[in-house]
Write a protein that holds these residues in place. Structure first.
Motif, PDB file in Angstrom:
ATOM      1  N   ILE A 213      20.559  17.924   1.616  1.00  0.00           N
ATOM      2  CA  ILE A 213      20.045  18.818   2.660  1.00  0.00           C
ATOM      3  C   ILE A 213      21.031  19.947   2.969  1.00  0.00           C
ATOM      4  O   ILE A 213      20.635  20.965   3.548  1.00  0.00           O
ATOM      5  CB  ILE A 213      19.699  18.050   3.954  1.00  0.00           C
ATOM      6  CG1 ILE A 213      20.950  17.453   4.608  1.00  0.00           C
ATOM      7  CG2 ILE A 213      18.663  16.981   3.679  1.00  0.00           C
ATOM      8  CD1 ILE A 213      20.673  16.770   5.954  1.00  0.00           C
ATOM      9  N   GLU A 214      22.295  19.813   2.566  1.00  0.00           N
ATOM     10  CA  GLU A 214      23.279  20.859   2.855  1.00  0.00           C
ATOM     11  C   GLU A 214      23.022  22.120   2.040  1.00  0.00           C
ATOM     12  O   GLU A 214      23.467  23.206   2.415  1.00  0.00           O
ATOM     13  CB  GLU A 214      24.688  20.334   2.628  1.00  0.00           C
ATOM     14  CG  GLU A 214      25.050  19.198   3.568  1.00  0.00           C
ATOM     15  CD  GLU A 214      26.519  18.861   3.549  1.00  0.00           C
ATOM     16  OE1 GLU A 214      27.354  19.796   3.465  1.00  0.00           O
ATOM     17  OE2 GLU A 214      26.842  17.662   3.612  1.00  0.00           O
ATOM     18  N   THR A 219      14.283  26.652   5.815  1.00  0.00           N
ATOM     19  CA  THR A 219      12.853  26.778   6.097  1.00  0.00           C
ATOM     20  C   THR A 219      12.024  26.120   4.991  1.00  0.00           C
ATOM     21  O   THR A 219      10.838  26.380   4.861  1.00  0.00           O
ATOM     22  CB  THR A 219      12.458  28.258   6.239  1.00  0.00           C
ATOM     23  OG1 THR A 219      12.722  28.942   5.001  1.00  0.00           O
ATOM     24  CG2 THR A 219      13.232  28.917   7.357  1.00  0.00           C
ATOM     25  N   GLY A 220      12.676  25.276   4.192  1.00  0.00           N
ATOM     26  CA  GLY A 220      11.994  24.604   3.092  1.00  0.00           C
ATOM     27  C   GLY A 220      11.402  23.273   3.501  1.00  0.00           C
ATOM     28  O   GLY A 220      11.057  23.063   4.677  1.00  0.00           O
ATOM     29  N   THR A 221      11.299  22.361   2.533  1.00  0.00           N
ATOM     30  CA  THR A 221      10.676  21.062   2.782  1.00  0.00           C
ATOM     31  C   THR A 221      11.513  19.958   2.161  1.00  0.00           C
ATOM     32  O   THR A 221      11.914  20.049   0.999  1.00  0.00           O
ATOM     33  CB  THR A 221       9.259  21.013   2.194  1.00  0.00           C
ATOM     34  OG1 THR A 221       8.463  22.063   2.772  1.00  0.00           O
ATOM     35  CG2 THR A 221       8.592  19.669   2.483  1.00  0.00           C
ATOM     36  N   LEU A 222      11.731  18.899   2.924  1.00  0.00           N
ATOM     37  CA  LEU A 222      12.386  17.695   2.428  1.00  0.00           C
ATOM     38  C   LEU A 222      11.329  16.627   2.219  1.00  0.00           C
ATOM     39  O   LEU A 222      10.613  16.257   3.154  1.00  0.00           O
ATOM     40  CB  LEU A 222      13.432  17.207   3.428  1.00  0.00           C
ATOM     41  CG  LEU A 222      14.101  15.867   3.095  1.00  0.00           C
ATOM     42  CD1 LEU A 222      14.909  15.971   1.810  1.00  0.00           C
ATOM     43  CD2 LEU A 222      14.993  15.412   4.251  1.00  0.00           C
ATOM     44  N   VAL A 223      11.214  16.143   0.987  1.00  0.00           N
ATOM     45  CA  VAL A 223      10.286  15.073   0.637  1.00  0.00           C
ATOM     46  C   VAL A 223      11.134  13.825   0.439  1.00  0.00           C
ATOM     47  O   VAL A 223      11.937  13.741  -0.490  1.00  0.00           O
ATOM     48  CB  VAL A 223       9.502  15.412  -0.650  1.00  0.00           C
ATOM     49  CG1 VAL A 223       8.573  14.276  -1.035  1.00  0.00           C
ATOM     50  CG2 VAL A 223       8.713  16.710  -0.452  1.00  0.00           C
ATOM     51  N   TYR A 238      18.277  17.584   9.180  1.00  0.00           N
ATOM     52  CA  TYR A 238      17.547  18.687   8.544  1.00  0.00           C
ATOM     53  C   TYR A 238      16.453  19.183   9.482  1.00  0.00           C
ATOM     54  O   TYR A 238      15.589  18.419   9.925  1.00  0.00           O
ATOM     55  CB  TYR A 238      16.941  18.250   7.210  1.00  0.00           C
ATOM     56  CG  TYR A 238      16.203  19.381   6.528  1.00  0.00           C
ATOM     57  CD1 TYR A 238      16.881  20.518   6.118  1.00  0.00           C
ATOM     58  CD2 TYR A 238      14.828  19.319   6.335  1.00  0.00           C
ATOM     59  CE1 TYR A 238      16.218  21.570   5.518  1.00  0.00           C
ATOM     60  CE2 TYR A 238      14.156  20.365   5.722  1.00  0.00           C
ATOM     61  CZ  TYR A 238      14.850  21.490   5.330  1.00  0.00           C
ATOM     62  OH  TYR A 238      14.186  22.539   4.744  1.00  0.00           O
ATOM     63  N   ALA A 239      16.481  20.497   9.765  1.00  0.00           N
ATOM     64  CA  ALA A 239      15.579  21.073  10.762  1.00  0.00           C
ATOM     65  C   ALA A 239      14.273  21.582  10.178  1.00  0.00           C
ATOM     66  O   ALA A 239      13.361  21.955  10.925  1.00  0.00           O
ATOM     67  CB  ALA A 239      16.289  22.207  11.496  1.00  0.00           C
TER      68      ALA A 239
END
Length: 464
Positions: A213-214, A219-223, A238-239
């Motif tokens: 996440i760093e 403004t992306g996506t974490l799956v 992660y925001a």
């Protein structure tokens, strides 16, 4: 890649030109580290390792079309026309250049991390995207600080996506690769006991995997695999947008009614529509959920996603089904850790067979001080499976054999120190109808056993 000037290369890597860099020098159109694959107008990066030093190949690089090279030292004889840029560390300079090239890509960059299933999930993401979009994915297991740059450099800046595999075996590697790849979408497949010699425990693995996440676009996506609450805690900072997947119905995407046979896996997505993937292993259903999540993030229509997954292909030596003269081999020889061993044994025991059910299991490397406990646990697991024979390969696998023999009996368990010894014994003992799993860590080279079976069991060709 878009062509770049030699001056841009020098500026990006912070290098010192070993001679004046002419303004009219050809632009760099590709980057190579292997003189056997040089192209015209390329940049050669002279990497060094414990057993090699590519500085010795500068003449070959120039002959193959290199117009410039990154070096750590200047040789006595510099090939004519080859412009050298000196840097303290060519490997680090390669990473800096890869980040520069990545920033010039117009499409979505997807980074796939996790203990198990990275390569297979990468293949599934590509399968889900390609019916509607144009893109590529990193070849093989290009997942370290050399492989990731080599996957970034040739990417078409105009394509819709690039899928990168982000691997690790030491603390800090994923963070460094994430800051190089700067993914717009990041996937964490799972966290399990891997490389514990360096991470200490599974919490250390989680911290390492979560560090993707760093570099992830804010403004992306974490799956992320939502079946692991501790992993969710590790990525809570992660925001951006987060999508969870897994077996539990609390996830955004979950799999139910999973059915596995020799044709692959079928399951229901969120208890509704059916998804078919022609790859072995119940874990394939979970990996497919990650691929579906990525494709939805990129607005691929559902029917295109399902059609792509139904035609998916997997990487070699990852639950790869091989038929040889009536013998079925599950070739999973690429790598192994405790969870993946368990999953592979479950598949072996689930598949129907007319003959014997045999497991060939090698060492699980880099488990550190926990190695004996994990190998003995594997032996207990194998001992509880309906195996007709168990072949253990490697020094640490001796613990597996010892434990399994307590249940299976010594006559059904064999141990060999090396793959070459086991290959001869296994290949000659098989017969038509047998189902054989071959799995171990990469260092064990258990593919030699698969190759021996193929040679031994291949139908004879009549002389004509």
């Amino acid at each position: 890649m878009n062509p770049i000037t030699i001056q841009q290369v020098r500026q990006v890597v912070g290098g010192e030109p070993c001679s004046p860099l002419p303004a009219d020098a050809p632009r760099i159109e590709s980057v190579c580290t292997d003189t056997r694959s040089m192209k015209p107008a390329s940049l050669f990066i002279a990497l060094r390792g414990e057993r090699f030093d590519a500085h010795a190949f500068l003449p070959a690089a120039a002959a193959g079309g290199a117009v410039a090279a990154l070096v750590e030292r200047v040789p006595a004889d510099v090939p004519a026309g080859l412009h050298l840029i000196k840097v303290p560390d060519t490997r680090a300079a390669m990473g800096a250049l890869a980040r520069f090239v990545r920033l010039r890509l117009g499409g979505t960059v997807i980074g796939v991390a996790g203990s198990n299933g990275k390569t297979s999930t990468k293949y599934l993401i590509h399968a889900a995207l390609k019916p509607a979009l144009r893109g590529t994915f990193s070849p093989g297991s290009y997942n370290n600080d050399v492989g990731v740059p080599l996957a970034i450099f040739p990417a078409d800046p105009g394509q819709d996506y690039l899928v990168l595999e982000i691997g690790t075996n030491h603390p800090g590697e994923i963070r460094n690769l994430a800051l190089m790849a700067l993914p717009d979408i990041a996937v964490i497949t799972n966290c399990a006991a891997e490389h514990l010699e360096f991470f200490g425990d599974i919490d250390g693995v989680r911290r390492e995997e979560a560090s993707i996440i760093e570099g992830l676009n804010p403004t992306g996506t974490l799956v992320v695999n939502g079946d692991d609450p501790a992993l969710l805690d590790a990525v809570q900072e992660y925001a951006g947008k987060r999508v969870t997947f897994g077996a539990a119905p609390t996830n955004d995407l979950f799999a139910t009614d999973i059915v596995e046979d020799r044709r692959g896996v079928r399951f229901r997505l969120n208890g509704d529509g059916e998804v078919t993937v022609p790859l072995l292993g119940r874990h394939t259903a979970i990996n497919a959920l990650a691929a579906i999540a990525v494709a939805r993030c990129m607005d691929v229509p559902q029917e295109s996603i399902l059609a792509g997954l139904a035609r998916a292909r997997g990487p070699d030596m990852r639950m790869q089904l091989v038929q040889v003269n009536g013998i079925t081999i599950i070739n999973d020889a690429y790598n192994a850790n405790p969870p993946s061993m368990k999953s592979a044994l479950e598949t072996l025991c689930m598949l129907q067979t007319a003959g014997r059910r045999i497991a060939v299991l090698g060492d699980m490397r880099e488990l550190g001080r926990t190695s004996e406990a994990y190998h003995r646990a594997l032996g207990q697991l194998a001992g509880g499976c309906p195996l007709d024979a168990l072949v253990c390969v490697g020094r640490e696998a001796a613990w597996t054999a010892e434990e399994a023999a307590k249940t299976l009996g010594p006559k059904r368990v064999r141990h060999y120190a090396q793959a070459a010894q086991a290959a001869h014994a296994v290949a000659g003992a098989l017969r038509s109808g047998d189902l054989v799993l071959v799995k171990g860590s990469r260092a064990m080279r258990l593919e030699e056993i698969v190759q021996a079976i193929q040679r031994q069991q291949a139908p004879a060709v009549a002389a004509g």
